[in-house]
Scaffold this motif. Structure first.
Motif, PDB file in Angstrom:
ATOM      1  N   GLU A  72     -16.910 -12.776  45.251  1.00 58.65           N
ATOM      2  CA  GLU A  72     -16.238 -12.813  43.938  1.00 58.65           C
ATOM      3  C   GLU A  72     -17.413 -12.409  42.869  1.00 58.65           C
ATOM      4  OE1 GLU A  72     -14.808 -16.637  43.227  1.00 58.65           O
ATOM      5  OE2 GLU A  72     -13.864 -16.723  45.058  1.00 58.65           O
ATOM      6  N   PRO A  73     -16.951 -11.411  42.067  1.00 56.53           N
ATOM      7  CA  PRO A  73     -17.804 -11.031  41.031  1.00 56.53           C
ATOM      8  C   PRO A  73     -18.726 -11.940  40.268  1.00 56.53           C
ATOM      9  CG  PRO A  73     -15.800 -10.433  40.254  1.00 56.53           C
ATOM     10  CD  PRO A  73     -15.513 -10.950  41.644  1.00 56.53           C
ATOM     11  N   THR A  74     -18.375 -13.056  40.045  1.00 58.90           N
ATOM     12  CA  THR A  74     -18.746 -14.129  39.305  1.00 58.90           C
ATOM     13  C   THR A  74     -20.052 -14.751  40.115  1.00 58.90           C
ATOM     14  OG1 THR A  74     -17.281 -15.500  39.906  1.00 58.90           O
ATOM     15  CG2 THR A  74     -16.886 -14.654  37.520  1.00 58.90           C
ATOM     16  N   VAL A  91     -17.162  -6.603  46.749  1.00 62.51           N
ATOM     17  CA  VAL A  91     -16.952  -7.325  45.855  1.00 62.51           C
ATOM     18  C   VAL A  91     -15.273  -7.420  45.447  1.00 62.51           C
ATOM     19  CG1 VAL A  91     -17.451  -7.945  43.580  1.00 62.51           C
ATOM     20  CG2 VAL A  91     -18.996  -6.743  44.940  1.00 62.51           C
ATOM     21  N   ASP A 113     -11.813  -9.455  43.563  1.00 65.84           N
ATOM     22  CA  ASP A 113     -11.344 -10.593  42.726  1.00 65.84           C
ATOM     23  C   ASP A 113      -9.834 -10.515  42.922  1.00 65.84           C
ATOM     24  OD1 ASP A 113     -10.101  -8.415  41.310  1.00 65.84           O
ATOM     25  OD2 ASP A 113     -11.721  -8.627  39.913  1.00 65.84           O
ATOM     26  N   SER A 131     -13.401  -4.261  43.948  1.00 63.27           N
ATOM     27  CA  SER A 131     -13.715  -3.894  42.460  1.00 63.27           C
ATOM     28  C   SER A 131     -15.200  -3.419  42.507  1.00 63.27           C
ATOM     29  CB  SER A 131     -13.350  -5.060  41.807  1.00 63.27           C
ATOM     30  OG  SER A 131     -14.334  -6.361  42.192  1.00 63.27           O
ATOM     31  N   GLY A 132     -15.814  -3.615  43.640  1.00 61.13           N
ATOM     32  CA  GLY A 132     -17.200  -3.049  43.850  1.00 61.13           C
ATOM     33  C   GLY A 132     -17.968  -3.361  45.173  1.00 61.13           C
ATOM     34  N   PRO A 184     -25.214 -12.492  37.720  1.00 61.84           N
ATOM     35  CA  PRO A 184     -23.956 -12.358  38.704  1.00 61.84           C
ATOM     36  C   PRO A 184     -23.765 -11.052  39.206  1.00 61.84           C
ATOM     37  CG  PRO A 184     -23.462 -12.019  36.287  1.00 61.84           C
ATOM     38  CD  PRO A 184     -24.731 -12.500  36.386  1.00 61.84           C
ATOM     39  N   SER A 210     -21.556  -9.103  39.437  1.00 66.74           N
ATOM     40  CA  SER A 210     -20.932  -8.105  38.766  1.00 66.74           C
ATOM     41  C   SER A 210     -21.924  -7.140  37.839  1.00 66.74           C
ATOM     42  CB  SER A 210     -19.906  -8.581  37.733  1.00 66.74           C
ATOM     43  OG  SER A 210     -20.826  -9.469  37.007  1.00 66.74           O
ATOM     44  N   MET A 240     -23.573  -4.592  40.976  1.00 68.53           N
ATOM     45  CA  MET A 240     -22.736  -4.056  41.878  1.00 68.53           C
ATOM     46  C   MET A 240     -22.549  -2.523  41.688  1.00 68.53           C
ATOM     47  SD  MET A 240     -18.860  -5.727  41.292  1.00 68.53           S
ATOM     48  CE  MET A 240     -18.071  -5.184  40.288  1.00 68.53           C
ATOM     49  N   ARG A 277     -19.586   0.105  41.197  1.00 67.58           N
ATOM     50  CA  ARG A 277     -18.205  -0.015  40.807  1.00 67.58           C
ATOM     51  C   ARG A 277     -17.366   1.251  41.298  1.00 67.58           C
ATOM     52  NH1 ARG A 277     -17.435  -3.814  36.740  1.00 67.58           N
ATOM     53  NH2 ARG A 277     -19.387  -4.895  36.054  1.00 67.58           N
TER      54      ARG A 277
END
Ligand code: AMP
Length: 143
Positions: free
Chosen positions: A18-20, A40, A42, A48-49, A71, A73, A76, A78
């Protein structure tokens, strides 16, 4: 040989994060699965990445070890380059060379169904070369 045939051999498992989550958690995943990149994902997006070992090395080089607490995110990529299961291996080699990437996720109708790494490409290309060599040897021996 197509991407679909490679996936039949290696399976469709894709390690995601997860991005978080933190870079340290991403590094743990890479280490425990002995892989070079994770997708990545979600709840909204299956891709998402992508975060690879290179992104983690770059983050630590730029910011020091504290980057490991940041994180995924933040670090990464994108704009993820993907392929479909119908792509052939020469096309994947071209994508990896021109985009300078070693991992290409396989997406069908918005669903992540696998990932092809440069190691998968080399393994299958070697098998093809060995089969071709064997066929030529048999042809020469029978002539
Ligand atoms: P890699 O060679 O796969 O370790 O990745 C090198 C760089 O390209 C890193 O910044 C990755 O985040 C990025 N990257 C890896 N795979 C892809 C991909 N399929 N699409 C876009 N960027 C990628």
């Amino acid at each position: 040989m197509s991407v679909e045939q490679i996936l039949l051999n290696k399976g469709r498992n894709v390690v995601t994060i997860e991005p978080t989550k933190t870079l340290a958690q991403a590094a743990e995943l890479l280490s425990s699965w002995k892989i070079g990149a994770v997708i990545v994902a979600d709840a909204l997006q299956p891709v998402s990445g992508i975060i690879s070992e290179r992104d983690i090395v770059r983050a630590i080089s730029n910011k020091g070890a504290s980057a490991l607490l940041e994180p995924v995110s933040m670090h990464m990529t994108r704009q993820v380059v993907t392929c479909t299961k119908r792509a052939d291996i020469p096309r994947i080699m071209e994508i990896m060379t021109t985009s300078r990437i070693r991992h290409v996720p396989v997406v069908e109708e918005g669903t992540l169904i696998g990932i092809i790494s440069i190691g998968d490409v080399v393994k299958h290309r070697l098998a093809e070369i060995e089969a071709e060599t064997q066929a030529i040897k048999e042809y020469i021996a029978s002539a």
